[in-house]
Design an enzyme around this catalytic site. Sequence first.
Site, short mmCIF file in Angstrom:
data_model
loop_
_atom_site.label_atom_id
_atom_site.label_comp_id
_atom_site.label_asym_id
_atom_site.label_seq_id
_atom_site.Cartn_x
_atom_site.Cartn_y
_atom_site.Cartn_z
N ASP A 130 0.16 -7.67 1.61
CA ASP A 130 0.57 -6.26 1.60
C ASP A 130 2.09 -6.10 1.60
OD1 ASP A 130 0.23 -3.57 1.47
OD2 ASP A 130 -0.32 -3.28 3.57
N HIS B 47 0.82 -1.22 0.00
CA HIS B 47 0.00 0.00 0.00
C HIS B 47 0.85 1.26 0.00
CE1 HIS B 47 0.38 -0.13 4.53
NE2 HIS B 47 0.44 1.17 4.35
N SER C 17 4.64 2.47 7.89
CA SER C 17 4.25 1.33 7.06
C SER C 17 5.41 0.87 6.18
CB SER C 17 3.07 1.70 6.17
OG SER C 17 1.90 1.87 6.92
#
Length: 479
Positions: free
Chosen positions: A138, A108, A211
């Site tokens: 992911d 992402h 992230s």
Amino acid sequence: MRLFWLASLSMFLILSQALMAHARGAPESFADLAERISPSVVNITTSTTVAARSGPQGIVPEGSPFEDLFRDFQDRNGQGDGGQPRRSSALGSGFVISEDGYIVTNNHVIDGADEISIEFFSGKVLPAKLVGTDPNTDIALLKVEGDDALPFVSFGNSDNARVGDWVMAMGNPLGQGFSVSAGIVSARNRALSGTYDDYIQTDAAINRGNSGGPLFNMDGDVIGVNTAILSPNGGSIGIGFSMASNVVTKVVDQLKQFGETRRGWLGVRIQDVTEDMVESLGLVSAKGALVSDVPEGPAKESGMQAGDVIVSFDGKDVDDTRQLVRIVGNTEVGKSVRVIVNRDGKSETLLVTLGRREEAERTFPASQTVPESEEPSTVDILGLTLSPLTSDLRAEMNLPDSAKGLAVTAVDETSEAFEKGLRAGDVITEAGQSQVLSVGDLEDRIAEARDAGRKSMLLLVSRGGDPRFVALSVEDTEQ
């Protein structure tokens, strides 16, 4: 005698303190470890071309007498695009896993990016190319080219991480640059957002921008990739999730070799065995995976039938559906495996040659988007006004064409959803650990949660490409 007793007591206290210090394993400082591994951690900046908007969006209705006034306000503040495409940037983190420049991050973080830029701890900046992605976990793999060998870190064995072990997270939170946070492993084997998930839960501070960054053990090995947080307000409250390294390494190896994942495919629809099924299925306990349907595929060719309960796969006992899916996915494509099923109270052994899941999903997609005409334009539920994502909504919200889920178009300010930080512009992609493509999907997940006696349900909410989990009450208040 008194001196002997005092000496014995002193020795006992010293020994007790030594044992307690060993049991805690608390380091005096994380500085040496941080200094050693920081050069392998990177900041990631992406640039994406966003389609132009035709006018003021989301504030005043089209045709309003205030439309021109608001357009002038946007232009004065640099928000107007004059009908031209504009550039959008995003930040994330990652880490180098080889001296020749392979870098791991979250999918992402780079999804839909036209350009990817890597900033190293030294301040050096290099462009990166995308090697491959796996949206299911992911994970994304990038590659940079440089003249010198790069400092890198190695993956550790996440299965060795115990609840209570010290861990350290590194990354680029909120665009502030390189940052370190420490905490412990709070829980293991969390399955919160997908079929192949194996999350490590930690209280090490993880925020937006972290992230894709690494979660280290005290040996300096990567045991997780920081992916999401559970938060009522979008900030860290000590509940963060890192995808376990033993999942990531398998994905990275395949992305490096093939540029894509290649997971085994059995070809069945399954569900967990519940206690009330045990007697009728002729089982001893509520273990195994109940086959609810056998479409065309490897399982059907082997003779598997609806109603079979898979209790063993390739020599491994099967406890539930989640475990079976992970075992099958981690088995190489084309391998012939023995599958033991319980059929009408008797054991049957089947030989199944696995297909490839990715090919099966392209040929037989598991879910189809509900036609827009079959969905109401908006619906109010859980204090949220929701609308299925359409091409117009994706363009208006600057989302990629691949975006799926329910768009939050409004939030009741008196609701629990508003209190926990949900806002217009968010996208709900999953509910109760299952993908939601339509309002009906969400209503089904809510009904299932209520039927199971659960008071709340986890929603996976995407905002600006960053996912987070939010728990909302689903208790039925109707009289």
